[in-house]
Write a protein that holds these residues in place. Sequence first.
Motif, PDB file in Angstrom:
ATOM      1  N   GLN A  70       0.839  -1.204   0.000  1.00  0.00           N
ATOM      2  CA  GLN A  70       0.000   0.000   0.000  1.00  0.00           C
ATOM      3  C   GLN A  70       0.873   1.253   0.000  1.00  0.00           C
ATOM      4  O   GLN A  70       0.596   2.214  -0.713  1.00  0.00           O
ATOM      5  CB  GLN A  70      -0.933  -0.030   1.208  1.00  0.00           C
ATOM      6  N   SER A  71       1.933   1.250   0.759  1.00  0.00           N
ATOM      7  CA  SER A  71       2.846   2.386   0.809  1.00  0.00           C
ATOM      8  C   SER A  71       3.678   2.502  -0.469  1.00  0.00           C
ATOM      9  O   SER A  71       3.807   3.588  -1.037  1.00  0.00           O
ATOM     10  CB  SER A  71       3.766   2.243   2.017  1.00  0.00           C
ATOM     11  N   ASP A  72       4.228   1.388  -0.924  1.00  0.00           N
ATOM     12  CA  ASP A  72       5.120   1.394  -2.090  1.00  0.00           C
ATOM     13  C   ASP A  72       4.395   1.673  -3.399  1.00  0.00           C
ATOM     14  O   ASP A  72       4.932   2.339  -4.270  1.00  0.00           O
ATOM     15  CB  ASP A  72       5.836   0.045  -2.229  1.00  0.00           C
ATOM     16  N   PRO A  79      -8.035  -0.372  -1.854  1.00  0.00           N
ATOM     17  CA  PRO A  79      -8.774  -0.928  -2.986  1.00  0.00           C
ATOM     18  C   PRO A  79     -10.238  -1.131  -2.624  1.00  0.00           C
ATOM     19  O   PRO A  79     -10.605  -1.155  -1.446  1.00  0.00           O
ATOM     20  CB  PRO A  79      -8.088  -2.276  -3.224  1.00  0.00           C
ATOM     21  N   GLU A  80     -11.078  -1.294  -3.646  1.00  0.00           N
ATOM     22  CA  GLU A  80     -12.488  -1.614  -3.403  1.00  0.00           C
ATOM     23  C   GLU A  80     -12.651  -3.041  -2.904  1.00  0.00           C
ATOM     24  O   GLU A  80     -13.556  -3.330  -2.128  1.00  0.00           O
ATOM     25  CB  GLU A  80     -13.308  -1.447  -4.689  1.00  0.00           C
ATOM     26  N   ALA A  81     -11.798  -3.938  -3.394  1.00  0.00           N
ATOM     27  CA  ALA A  81     -11.902  -5.351  -3.036  1.00  0.00           C
ATOM     28  C   ALA A  81     -10.512  -5.962  -3.047  1.00  0.00           C
ATOM     29  O   ALA A  81      -9.586  -5.424  -3.646  1.00  0.00           O
ATOM     30  CB  ALA A  81     -12.806  -6.069  -4.028  1.00  0.00           C
ATOM     31  N   ILE A  82     -10.402  -7.124  -2.390  1.00  0.00           N
ATOM     32  CA  ILE A  82      -9.137  -7.851  -2.370  1.00  0.00           C
ATOM     33  C   ILE A  82      -9.434  -9.340  -2.476  1.00  0.00           C
ATOM     34  O   ILE A  82     -10.402  -9.836  -1.885  1.00  0.00           O
ATOM     35  CB  ILE A  82      -8.304  -7.529  -1.111  1.00  0.00           C
ATOM     36  N   ALA A  83      -8.617 -10.041  -3.247  1.00  0.00           N
ATOM     37  CA  ALA A  83      -8.692 -11.499  -3.362  1.00  0.00           C
ATOM     38  C   ALA A  83      -7.302 -12.047  -3.074  1.00  0.00           C
ATOM     39  O   ALA A  83      -6.315 -11.566  -3.626  1.00  0.00           O
ATOM     40  CB  ALA A  83      -9.146 -11.901  -4.752  1.00  0.00           C
ATOM     41  N   VAL A  84      -7.241 -13.050  -2.207  1.00  0.00           N
ATOM     42  CA  VAL A  84      -5.962 -13.604  -1.782  1.00  0.00           C
ATOM     43  C   VAL A  84      -5.980 -15.116  -1.969  1.00  0.00           C
ATOM     44  O   VAL A  84      -6.902 -15.792  -1.521  1.00  0.00           O
ATOM     45  CB  VAL A  84      -5.669 -13.268  -0.297  1.00  0.00           C
ATOM     46  N   GLY A  85      -4.943 -15.618  -2.645  1.00  0.00           N
ATOM     47  CA  GLY A  85      -4.707 -17.055  -2.743  1.00  0.00           C
ATOM     48  C   GLY A  85      -3.607 -17.414  -1.773  1.00  0.00           C
ATOM     49  O   GLY A  85      -2.518 -16.839  -1.811  1.00  0.00           O
ATOM     50  N   ALA A  86      -3.892 -18.346  -0.875  1.00  0.00           N
ATOM     51  CA  ALA A  86      -2.949 -18.691   0.186  1.00  0.00           C
ATOM     52  C   ALA A  86      -2.741 -20.198   0.252  1.00  0.00           C
ATOM     53  O   ALA A  86      -3.647 -20.970  -0.070  1.00  0.00           O
ATOM     54  CB  ALA A  86      -3.471 -18.180   1.535  1.00  0.00           C
ATOM     55  N   ALA A  87      -1.558 -20.593   0.685  1.00  0.00           N
ATOM     56  CA  ALA A  87      -1.232 -22.001   0.825  1.00  0.00           C
ATOM     57  C   ALA A  87      -1.814 -22.537   2.129  1.00  0.00           C
ATOM     58  O   ALA A  87      -1.339 -22.215   3.205  1.00  0.00           O
ATOM     59  CB  ALA A  87       0.283 -22.198   0.801  1.00  0.00           C
ATOM     60  N   GLY A  88      -2.856 -23.324   2.010  1.00  0.00           N
ATOM     61  CA  GLY A  88      -3.492 -23.921   3.174  1.00  0.00           C
ATOM     62  C   GLY A  88      -4.986 -23.993   2.977  1.00  0.00           C
ATOM     63  O   GLY A  88      -5.549 -23.233   2.177  1.00  0.00           O
ATOM     64  N   THR A 105      -7.809 -14.021   7.761  1.00  0.00           N
ATOM     65  CA  THR A 105      -9.264 -14.177   7.713  1.00  0.00           C
ATOM     66  C   THR A 105      -9.856 -13.223   6.682  1.00  0.00           C
ATOM     67  O   THR A 105      -9.311 -12.139   6.437  1.00  0.00           O
ATOM     68  CB  THR A 105      -9.922 -13.889   9.078  1.00  0.00           C
ATOM     69  N   GLU A 106     -10.971 -13.636   6.106  1.00  0.00           N
ATOM     70  CA  GLU A 106     -11.672 -12.739   5.188  1.00  0.00           C
ATOM     71  C   GLU A 106     -12.121 -11.478   5.907  1.00  0.00           C
ATOM     72  O   GLU A 106     -12.128 -10.399   5.336  1.00  0.00           O
ATOM     73  CB  GLU A 106     -12.866 -13.447   4.546  1.00  0.00           C
ATOM     74  N   GLN A 107     -12.478 -11.607   7.164  1.00  0.00           N
ATOM     75  CA  GLN A 107     -12.893 -10.446   7.953  1.00  0.00           C
ATOM     76  C   GLN A 107     -11.754  -9.428   8.065  1.00  0.00           C
ATOM     77  O   GLN A 107     -11.961  -8.228   7.894  1.00  0.00           O
ATOM     78  CB  GLN A 107     -13.360 -10.892   9.335  1.00  0.00           C
ATOM     79  N   ASP A 108     -10.543  -9.904   8.336  1.00  0.00           N
ATOM     80  CA  ASP A 108      -9.394  -9.002   8.410  1.00  0.00           C
ATOM     81  C   ASP A 108      -9.091  -8.391   7.046  1.00  0.00           C
ATOM     82  O   ASP A 108      -8.761  -7.208   6.942  1.00  0.00           O
ATOM     83  CB  ASP A 108      -8.156  -9.729   8.932  1.00  0.00           C
ATOM     84  N   LEU A 109      -9.180  -9.196   5.980  1.00  0.00           N
ATOM     85  CA  LEU A 109      -8.940  -8.685   4.627  1.00  0.00           C
ATOM     86  C   LEU A 109      -9.942  -7.591   4.281  1.00  0.00           C
ATOM     87  O   LEU A 109      -9.591  -6.595   3.653  1.00  0.00           O
ATOM     88  CB  LEU A 109      -9.026  -9.804   3.596  1.00  0.00           C
ATOM     89  N   ALA A 110     -11.191  -7.768   4.682  1.00  0.00           N
ATOM     90  CA  ALA A 110     -12.241  -6.796   4.355  1.00  0.00           C
ATOM     91  C   ALA A 110     -11.936  -5.408   4.915  1.00  0.00           C
ATOM     92  O   ALA A 110     -12.299  -4.399   4.311  1.00  0.00           O
ATOM     93  CB  ALA A 110     -13.586  -7.291   4.865  1.00  0.00           C
ATOM     94  N   THR A 111     -11.220  -5.347   6.035  1.00  0.00           N
ATOM     95  CA  THR A 111     -10.890  -4.041   6.626  1.00  0.00           C
ATOM     96  C   THR A 111      -9.873  -3.277   5.779  1.00  0.00           C
ATOM     97  O   THR A 111      -9.704  -2.074   5.964  1.00  0.00           O
ATOM     98  CB  THR A 111     -10.337  -4.179   8.052  1.00  0.00           C
ATOM     99  N   LEU A 112      -9.227  -3.961   4.856  1.00  0.00           N
ATOM    100  CA  LEU A 112      -8.226  -3.325   4.000  1.00  0.00           C
ATOM    101  C   LEU A 112      -8.847  -2.662   2.774  1.00  0.00           C
ATOM    102  O   LEU A 112      -8.144  -2.031   1.994  1.00  0.00           O
ATOM    103  CB  LEU A 112      -7.194  -4.366   3.544  1.00  0.00           C
ATOM    104  N   THR A 113     -10.161  -2.797   2.601  1.00  0.00           N
ATOM    105  CA  THR A 113     -10.841  -2.299   1.400  1.00  0.00           C
ATOM    106  C   THR A 113     -11.827  -1.185   1.743  1.00  0.00           C
ATOM    107  O   THR A 113     -12.205  -1.011   2.900  1.00  0.00           O
ATOM    108  CB  THR A 113     -11.610  -3.432   0.696  1.00  0.00           C
ATOM    109  N   THR A 114     -12.275  -0.476   0.704  1.00  0.00           N
ATOM    110  CA  THR A 114     -13.255   0.595   0.911  1.00  0.00           C
ATOM    111  C   THR A 114     -14.677   0.064   1.006  1.00  0.00           C
ATOM    112  O   THR A 114     -15.553   0.754   1.514  1.00  0.00           O
ATOM    113  CB  THR A 114     -13.193   1.623  -0.235  1.00  0.00           C
TER     114      THR A 114
END
Length: 124
Positions: A70-72, A79-88, A105-114
């Motif tokens: 986000q800084s770089d 972002p409006e939305a985020i999708a993450v592919g993770a091993a597990g 968690t999806e809940q934590d990811l949701a806080t990163l979006t608008t």
Amino acid sequence: MASTVFGRLEERPGGVLSKLAGEQKFSVVSDIGGTNIRFANVGSECELDAPVRYPLSRFTSFAEAFAAFQSDALHGLKPEAIAVGAAGPVRHGTVRMTNASWTITEQDLATLTTTGTAILVNDL
């Protein structure tokens, strides 16, 4: 800027952020591999910017890695939305990574979006 970052997205002609002229209509995708974590912007017409890559060992959590991206690359924009592919395995919107000591968690990811829109999937 870290040497592992491919470059600031606004400096790439035709990149998603340069096309948006200050609007925040973009999403972020991320892939967390065994040694690297990658992020990329996705524009409203599904155009994908070149990925930004960091060594996974540089961070203690996904939130810390996202903050670096986000800084770089995003000038602090969300972002409006985020999708993450993770091993597990993803169970009830949560993954405990098999290749890092992270829980995402999806809940934590949701806080990163608008908009609160987030999806977490196994990266297969």
